[in-house]
Design an enzyme around this catalytic site. Sequence first.
Site, PDB file in Angstrom:
ATOM      1  N   ASN A 188      19.835  18.952 -37.154  1.00 62.24           N
ATOM      2  CA  ASN A 188      21.093  18.749 -37.878  1.00 62.24           C
ATOM      3  C   ASN A 188      20.889  18.868 -39.381  1.00 62.24           C
ATOM      4  O   ASN A 188      21.666  19.511 -40.084  1.00 62.24           O
ATOM      5  CB  ASN A 188      21.658  17.355 -37.547  1.00 62.24           C
ATOM      6  N   HIS A 193      25.630  20.468 -39.375  1.00 64.30           N
ATOM      7  CA  HIS A 193      26.278  19.838 -38.219  1.00 64.30           C
ATOM      8  C   HIS A 193      26.945  20.849 -37.289  1.00 64.30           C
ATOM      9  O   HIS A 193      27.056  20.597 -36.084  1.00 64.30           O
ATOM     10  CB  HIS A 193      27.298  18.810 -38.697  1.00 64.30           C
ATOM     11  N   GLU A 223      23.128  12.232 -29.287  1.00 63.02           N
ATOM     12  CA  GLU A 223      22.376  13.299 -28.632  1.00 63.02           C
ATOM     13  C   GLU A 223      21.788  12.812 -27.315  1.00 63.02           C
ATOM     14  O   GLU A 223      20.826  13.363 -26.803  1.00 63.02           O
ATOM     15  CB  GLU A 223      21.266  13.829 -29.546  1.00 63.02           C
TER      16      GLU A 223
END
Length: 308
Positions: A188, A193, A223
Amino acid sequence: MQLSTALLPTAVMIFYVMHFRKFLQIRPLARAKVLEHMSEGILIADERNRIIDSNPAARSLALGAQGKRFGASLTDLFADHPELKAACTSGEQRRLEAKIGEKWFDVRLIPLRVRDERTGTLLIFADITGRKLAEGELIRRATTDGLTGLSNRLHFFEKLHEAAESCRSSGEPLSLLVIDLDHFKSINDRYGHTTGDRLLCCFSGLLRDAAGSGHTSGRIGGEEFAVFCPGLNGEAAYRLAETIRLRAAGEPIVLENGETIAYTVSIGIAELHGPDMTVESLYAAADNGLYVSKVSGRNRTTLAGRSA
């Protein structure tokens, strides 16, 4: 979507007048204005459940009997709709919802009697497709993760509780997989993102495909994912988990500029054991297995009670 309730009593009253006067004293203009132009479908059957009249809205319904209406049996007409067929056979007043073709209808069945003798049935079909679609969308939003389309955490654990009770009753095994994308924060931070979201969606598709329709997958954290597997013991679930892990490692995502991003996952597994093991303790055992996989170097699977 609000039903046209003002028209429904009118349809009932019109039919009663038509019935008692044996269809001979109703002016065609009145029938055309009230019955023929109604948006609700109207079917009128005799005491033998054979259709003796219908309006255009009813004739447009995607029902059986090869599209025939006049003289057709309600049993044949509703051959593909067991609930409607049973309701007509019972001869009792009923109200139910039925999907006919691609549309949903609120169906009212009203038995008609003369001096306590059943002389026919009136069926009114009000289209409630819009309402059902809206209800379905509300349910979808309440039960699925907006990004990945998998079950959200609340719905996942509700279904897991149901599956655990069912498996306890049937004696079938049940296993839970808890999965974490390795180093997701680093991906990320490095790629942004949007890329992170794409990775989550890609893995969700892989997970859904690998787990198959017999198992339920969910996104239960940022996640973190999970799958519960009715019918699989711990060893069988371990083999499924390894399939998921190896596929993830071998299927990097490809960015628009052609760059590939490889990623791996860590997995913990626990099997439901005994009548005293709760869903919470099952999850805790699988989550502990996930922790062992991560501290042991990631990109591995750990089954509770078995070394990583």
